[in-house]
Design an enzyme around this catalytic site. Structure first.
Site, mmCIF file in Angstrom:
data_model
loop_
_atom_site.group_PDB
_atom_site.id
_atom_site.type_symbol
_atom_site.label_atom_id
_atom_site.label_comp_id
_atom_site.label_asym_id
_atom_site.label_seq_id
_atom_site.Cartn_x
_atom_site.Cartn_y
_atom_site.Cartn_z
ATOM 1 N N LYS B 92 -14.208 -3.520 -10.654
ATOM 2 C CA LYS B 92 -14.602 -3.607 -9.248
ATOM 3 C C LYS B 92 -15.635 -2.512 -9.030
ATOM 4 C CE LYS B 92 -13.108 -2.631 -4.577
ATOM 5 N NZ LYS B 92 -12.016 -2.364 -3.633
ATOM 6 N N GLY B 153 -10.683 0.774 4.717
ATOM 7 C CA GLY B 153 -9.587 1.489 5.375
ATOM 8 C C GLY B 153 -9.602 1.432 6.889
ATOM 9 N N ALA B 180 -12.075 -5.242 1.710
ATOM 10 C CA ALA B 180 -12.120 -4.053 2.583
ATOM 11 C C ALA B 180 -12.170 -4.407 4.060
ATOM 12 C CB ALA B 180 -13.307 -3.155 2.258
ATOM 13 N N GLY B 181 -11.463 -3.603 4.823
ATOM 14 C CA GLY B 181 -11.518 -3.687 6.278
ATOM 15 C C GLY B 181 -10.478 -4.578 6.917
ATOM 16 N N ASN B 202 -5.653 -3.324 0.692
ATOM 17 C CA ASN B 202 -4.765 -2.265 0.224
ATOM 18 C C ASN B 202 -4.062 -1.578 1.397
ATOM 19 O OD1 ASN B 202 -5.134 0.346 -2.320
ATOM 20 N ND2 ASN B 202 -3.561 0.120 -0.812
ATOM 21 N N THR B 203 -4.855 -0.887 2.223
ATOM 22 C CA THR B 203 -4.277 -0.030 3.257
ATOM 23 C C THR B 203 -3.378 -0.795 4.216
ATOM 24 O OG1 THR B 203 -6.330 1.235 3.102
ATOM 25 C CG2 THR B 203 -4.863 1.768 4.928
#
Lengths: 65, 253
Positions: B92, B153, B180-181, B202-203
């Protein structure tokens, strides 16, 4: 000699990158290494001679996103 | 979804960082049904070996990242180290342009992608929704694009839905993963309804009150969104249209 290991000054007797990795106590198969900004494959560490002031990175698996 | 000749059953790719404990990470991975996990490499890896064993036990494919790299050289070297450490050509590719916004430096990204593809890497580039950058990445050898939904994040969801929709239309047949986001399952479902192939997050799971339950919620939302896209969504209309037949309506008075 004094070199830089993972961003910190480090005094070592190691003559090669393989010896330095062993000196840190790391499992050689569980880390990846770079010498002065260049990747050094595992099987080339023993032939990679160290000089004072060299910058060494020894990296481990870590969580990531 | 088929990427670099590999069939990936799940449309959820999950990050492994910021979980309350390794045990909760393992449970969340199982609950998510993810087939691909992102990982990283860092200095001072006291728990590195244990972490590597933990992710190996999940049976998931690993996608190492170059998170935190700001230059082509850093990203390329990190990718080479990751390939040896994790035993995979998958990378990645993140080349960060600014440490506050974590926005990709798309110029360096394309250059790093070209170098890595030539070295045999399967590059998953973290990019923006810019169409021309996407074309350059494909020309550089990428077979998948990973546009951001919002800054890493931030949990803002899809900040530019119309641009992402245009990107989906511009690259038919190219696997597109929103990376992301994403902050909520509804946002992941929205990406899937738009026709994206998968979502990487992830977050939103790791920092949830109950990461294991949230992982399951995301898995269901992504599955629902993908099924909705395949089923064909009705086009929105400006005016009301009665859904109940008007014909045969009784008259009272």
């Amino acid at each position: 000699m004094r070199l830089e290991l993972n961003g910190k000054p480090h005094d070592t007797e190691a003559a090669t990158l393989a010896e330095l990795v062993a000196e840190t106590g790391a499992d050689g198969a569980a880390v990846a290494t770079a010498h002065n900004g260049k990747f050094v494959p595992r099987n080339v560490r023993a032939e990679t001679a160290l000089m004072p002031g060299d910058r060494i990175e020894v990296l481990s698996p870590m969580q990531g996103g | 979804m088929r990427v670099y000749g590999t069939e990936i059953a799940s449309r959820l790719l999950l990050g492994t960082a910021q979980y309350p404990s390794p045990a909760i990470l393992a449970e969340a991975v199982a609950a998510s049904g993810a087939g691909v996990l992102t990982v990283s490499l860092r200095r001072e890896g006291g728990g590195g070996a244990a972490f590597r064993e933990l992710v190996a036990r999940t049976g998931c494919r690993l996608l190492p990242n170059t998170a935190g790299c700001h230059t082509v050289k850093e990203a390329v070297t990190t990718a080479q180290m990751a390939r040896e450490l994790f035993g995979t050509n998958w990378i990645k590719l993140e080349v960060i342009g600014h440490s506050d916004s974590l926005q990709p430096d798309v110029f360096a990204l394309v250059e790093a992608a070209r170098i890595l593809a030539a070295e045999g890497f399967s590059v998953f580039p973290y990019t923006t929704e810019d169409l021309i950058v996407g074309e350059r990445l494909l020309a550089a050898g990428c077979e998948v694009l990973m546009p951001w939904g919002a800054p890493i994040g931030s949990g803002q969801g899809l900040r530019t839905p119309s641009a992402l929709r245009a990107m989906r239309a511009h690259f038919p047949g190219v696997p597109l993963i929103v990376d992301a986001g994403i902050g909520a399952p509804s946002q992941a479902a929205q990406a899937m309804e738009m026709g994206f192939d998968a979502v990487l997050l992830n977050t939103a799971v790791a920092k949830a009150g109950d990461p294991v339950a949230m992982a399951r919620a995301f898995a269901r939302a992504i599955e629902a969104g993908a099924e909705a896209h395949a089923a064909g969504l009705m086009p929105p209309r400006d005016m009301a249209v009665p859904s109940t037949p008007v014909l045969g309506l009784a008259e009272f008075g």
